[in-house]
Write a protein that holds these residues in place. Structure first.
Motif, short mmCIF file in Angstrom:
data_model
loop_
_atom_site.label_atom_id
_atom_site.label_comp_id
_atom_site.label_asym_id
_atom_site.label_seq_id
_atom_site.Cartn_x
_atom_site.Cartn_y
_atom_site.Cartn_z
N PHE A 5 3.10 1.43 0.50
CA PHE A 5 3.77 2.57 1.12
C PHE A 5 4.96 2.97 0.25
O PHE A 5 5.79 2.12 -0.10
N ILE A 6 5.03 4.23 -0.09
CA ILE A 6 6.13 4.77 -0.90
C ILE A 6 6.84 5.82 -0.06
O ILE A 6 6.22 6.77 0.42
N THR A 7 8.13 5.66 0.12
CA THR A 7 8.86 6.59 1.00
C THR A 7 10.32 6.73 0.57
O THR A 7 10.92 5.78 0.07
N ASN A 8 10.86 7.92 0.78
CA ASN A 8 12.31 8.12 0.58
C ASN A 8 13.03 8.19 1.93
O ASN A 8 14.20 8.54 1.99
N MET A 9 12.30 7.84 2.99
CA MET A 9 12.88 7.81 4.34
C MET A 9 12.62 6.42 4.92
O MET A 9 11.47 6.05 5.16
N TYR A 10 13.69 5.68 5.13
CA TYR A 10 13.56 4.34 5.70
C TYR A 10 14.95 3.92 6.16
O TYR A 10 15.95 4.26 5.52
N PRO A 11 15.04 3.22 7.28
CA PRO A 11 16.37 2.87 7.80
C PRO A 11 17.21 2.07 6.80
O PRO A 11 16.72 1.17 6.12
N GLU A 38 3.12 -3.44 1.28
CA GLU A 38 4.34 -3.53 0.49
C GLU A 38 5.00 -2.16 0.59
O GLU A 38 4.31 -1.13 0.56
N ILE A 39 6.33 -2.14 0.73
CA ILE A 39 7.06 -0.89 0.87
C ILE A 39 7.95 -0.69 -0.34
O ILE A 39 8.76 -1.56 -0.68
N TYR A 40 7.79 0.45 -0.98
CA TYR A 40 8.66 0.84 -2.09
C TYR A 40 9.54 1.98 -1.58
O TYR A 40 9.05 3.07 -1.31
N PHE A 41 10.82 1.71 -1.45
CA PHE A 41 11.77 2.68 -0.90
C PHE A 41 12.55 3.35 -2.02
O PHE A 41 13.18 2.68 -2.84
N ASP A 60 4.13 0.44 -12.70
CA ASP A 60 4.06 -1.00 -12.93
C ASP A 60 3.63 -1.75 -11.67
O ASP A 60 2.82 -2.69 -11.73
N LEU A 61 4.16 -1.32 -10.54
CA LEU A 61 3.85 -1.97 -9.27
C LEU A 61 2.37 -1.84 -8.94
O LEU A 61 1.72 -2.80 -8.51
#
Length: 318
Positions: A5-11, A38-41, A60-61
């Protein structure tokens, strides 16, 4: 199945409900499907340079992570797709702001162009409302309309003893955010104050338990926004059977169609909000509720149903 999961919104600590709907959706999918995640923030609030850094870091991830699928939240988070095409399927969920928010023309134009370029590269694109479908009609075959769901086991009607005769009106969001249109909200409230004793609750940076408690405390939720996707606070208020008065924004008209004691106003004139609000206020305390929860179930917008739909999409793509 392993999902990145790739997001620019996360607490984050200073903004505890930022992207909370993304976090909760991921948790709901994990719960019903048992995925490995796996979360990439991308913390764009801390520095815009983090978007540039994300391009190689994500590449790379993905190479090392043995993922089956990538799910990106928000168009700008998919910047890496302009430089690198993964061999695994990519799903992008758009949240409306990247397409419609006009805050800073050049910034908006850049966001929109990056988003449209990412849409071309994605295997599937999840959108929240019909306006987004209309804008992206060129990519019709890729689109899936699926608003974020709401946890109905958590957001529910709870009896609250009201000790005051004040009418409590909820403002859904941070009043400093221009698109939330706080000036219109306060214009409406000031007009109401000539007749009623009004208290305002601002739903900003609250813990989840505080949101539930305050939703059950208010008499109605008043949304005056100019831009929304599929606002979570509207669905959370519906889950608590609260009356709602809102501008015609995002998918609010779709959500509230046929819901009793709830009104959608196609105007930004404060005068047009007063009559529906008065209709709610004149109800007795016992009657001052909606049937929004039943509507959410009818639309399949409980968190579990939405998670099932997303997982079904994952299985079709992998």
């Amino acid at each position: 199945m392993k999902v990145l999961f790739i997001t620019n919104m996360y607490p984050v600590p200073d903004y505890i409900y930022f992207g909370i709907h993304v976090k909760e959706q991921i948790e709901a999918i994990e719960k019903i499907a048992g995925i490995e995640k796996e979360i990439y923030f991308i913390n764009g609030r801390a520095s815009k340079l983090n978007y540039a850094k994300s391009i190689n870091e994500i590449k790379d991830l993905v190479k090392k992570g043995n993922f089956d699928l990538i799910h990106v939240h928000y168009g700008l988070s998919a910047l890496f797709l302009l430089f690198y095409t993964p061999e695994i399927p990519v799903v992008v969920t758009l949240h409306s702001g990247e397409l419609f928010q006009k805050k800073g023309y050049l910034n908006h134009l850049a966001q929109k162009n990056i988003t449209l370029a990412a849409v071309k590269k994605a295997r599937k694109v999840v959108v929240l409302n019909d306006d987004m479908i209309l804008l992206l009609k060129t990519y019709q075959d890729k689109l899936l309309k699926l608003p974020c769901g709401t946890d109905l086991t958590y957001f529910k009607e709870v009896p609250v003893e009201k000790k005051s005769e004040k009418i409590i009106i909820g403002f859904p969001g941070n009043k400093e955010r221009k698109e939330k249109n706080y000036p219109l909200f306060i214009d409406i409230v000031n007009q109401l104050k000539t007749v009623y004793d009004i208290e305002v609750v601002e739903f900003h940076n609250m813990k989840r338990e505080e949101v539930v408690a305050n939703l059950n405390k208010i008499d109605l939720l008043l949304m005056t926004s100019t831009v929304e996707g599929s606002p979570q606070i509207i669905k959370e208020a519906m889950a608590c059977n609260k009356p709602i008065v809102s501008t015609t924004v995002g998918d609010v008209e779709y959500l509230l169609e046929g819901v009793n004691h709830s009104y959608v106003v196609n105007s930004f004139d404060p005068e047009n909000f007063i009559p529906p609000i008065k209709e709610v206020i004149k109800l007795s305390k016992e009657e001052r509720k909606s049937d929004g929860r039943a509507q959410l179930l009818k639309l399949g917008l409980d968190a579990e149903s939405v998670a099932q739909s997303i997982y079904k999409l994952y299985k079709e793509l992998v």
